[in-house]
Design an enzyme around this catalytic site. Structure first.
Site, PDB file in Angstrom:
ATOM      1  CG  ASP A 143      -1.913   1.158   1.185  1.00 38.45           C
ATOM      2  OD1 ASP A 143      -2.759   1.182   0.277  1.00 38.45           O
ATOM      3  OD2 ASP A 143      -1.827   2.040   2.065  1.00 38.45           O
TER       4      ASP A 143
ATOM      5  CE  LYS B 277      -1.551   5.199   1.321  1.00 37.75           C
ATOM      6  NZ  LYS B 277      -1.670   5.187   2.785  1.00 37.75           N
TER       7      LYS B 277
END
Length: 343
Positions: A198, A202
């Site tokens: 995750d 980003k």
């Protein structure tokens, strides 16, 4: 938040926001005049029909009494994100905290952004990084005002921020992970957080915003999941076996402590060298990254303008309320940009 603020906006700013449809994985609720958001759950149960994403998009865009249509994707679904290009092409604006489109295959991303920039249809995604924190907006403002980004470094995961803010003294790593899971900070399977994917998404989103043509596979990621536990069948088995690996990361913590430093799990975009990374790093206790509490995010922008002292954005980077705030700010940004070229 939305129904109350929508009423204020209608009265003070003459902006009429109406929700014409709500869709989930199984059912959807459609309206020709606007859904009562104080009763939408009951209405969905009473009047909901089988979910059909194509029918849903056609309904909300086909109402000629509503001049501007925006689809807000609050899922994490790749399948939904794959529709963005077609929606934008047909004149539907898109707002989303879903990271899949902007961190997916580079060719699809470039095609999506090219279409967006050639049209008056807007695509906003503030909440993809930092939830409600003004990360994307800050980065875009820096670039549009002529600044050059040198480096972006940050703690992008509220879960891993919480874990390393509390991984202190003699506490075991597995104990802190269990505590974070019990408090609802982690995904149902904590490996989804500890793997770092995750955070890598980003990093990719920020890197591409800076003009770097990188794939997700180009980002080296230091996983915190011990190799023998990556294929462990169940979450319970993983949690039971995790204490067996506490000593390795405890050694790293002690080495950092002896040097007057702390451990932090960070994402880095090195624009000058056109690369990114996700890794566990050590920082002096006086460093801003060492001063966090709870599950806060912190992002440092080093630029030509902010060189000696990076521009820092810090605050809650996860949670339903702050994410909703980020999405709603994009809705207001859209309202103020209607009729203007997209960027």
């Amino acid at each position: 938040m939305f129904p109350l603020q929508a009423a204020v906006l209608k009265e003070k700013s003459k902006i009429d926001l109406r929700v014409m449809g709500i869709i989930g994985s199984k059912k959807m609720l459609l309206s020709d005049t606007g859904i009562d958001l104080f009763a939408w759950k009951e209405l969905l149960k009473e009047k909901g029909e089988k979910a059909d994403l194509n029918k849903f998009a056609h309904h909300v865009h086909g109402n000629h009494f509503i001049p501007n249509t925006v689809l807000v994707d609050c899922t994490s679904s790749k399948e939904v994100a794959d529709h963005y290009h077609d929606w934008l092409h047909t004149g539907i604006h898109v707002i989303t905290p879903n990271k899949k489109a902007n961190s997916g295959p580079l060719d699809k991303y470039l095609k999506l952004r090219a279409l967006q920039k050639q049209s008056f249809t807007h695509y906003f995604y503030e909440a993809t990084v930092g939830a409600g924190l003004p990360i994307m907006h800050t980065l875009r403002d820096l670039l549009q005002t002529g600044d050059k980004i040198i480096r972006i470094e940050g703690i992008f995961s509220g879960t891993l921020s919480y874990i390393f803010n509390n991984f202190v003294d003699t506490r075991a790593f597995s104990e802190v992970v269990m505590e974070a899971k019990a408090a609802g900070y982690t995904e149902p399977d904590p490996r989804d957080d500890l793997a770092g994917t995750d955070v890598a998404r980003k990093v990719i989103i920020l890197a591409r915003e800076c003009g770097l043509d990188l794939e997700l596979s180009d980002i080296p990621v230091q996983s915190l999941v011990p190799d023998p536990l990556k294929e462990t069948a169940s979450v319970d088995d993983f949690m039971q076996q995790l204490p067996s690996f506490d000593s390795d990361i405890a050694t790293n913590r002690q080495a950092a402590e002896d040097a007057g430093e702390v451990l932090r799990y960070v994402g880095v975009v090195d624009v000058n060298n056109q690369k990114g990374a996700v890794e566990l790093k050590r920082y002096k206790k006086q460093h801003p990254f060492a001063q966090l509490s709870g599950s806060d995010n912190i992002i440092a922008f080093t630029t030509e303008r902010y060189n000696k002292q990076p521009l820092i954005v810090r605050g809650p980077g996860a949670g339903a309320q702050v994410t909703a705030g980020g999405v709603f700010s994009d809705i207001l940004r859209l309202a103020s940009n209607l009729g203007a070229p997209s960027y």
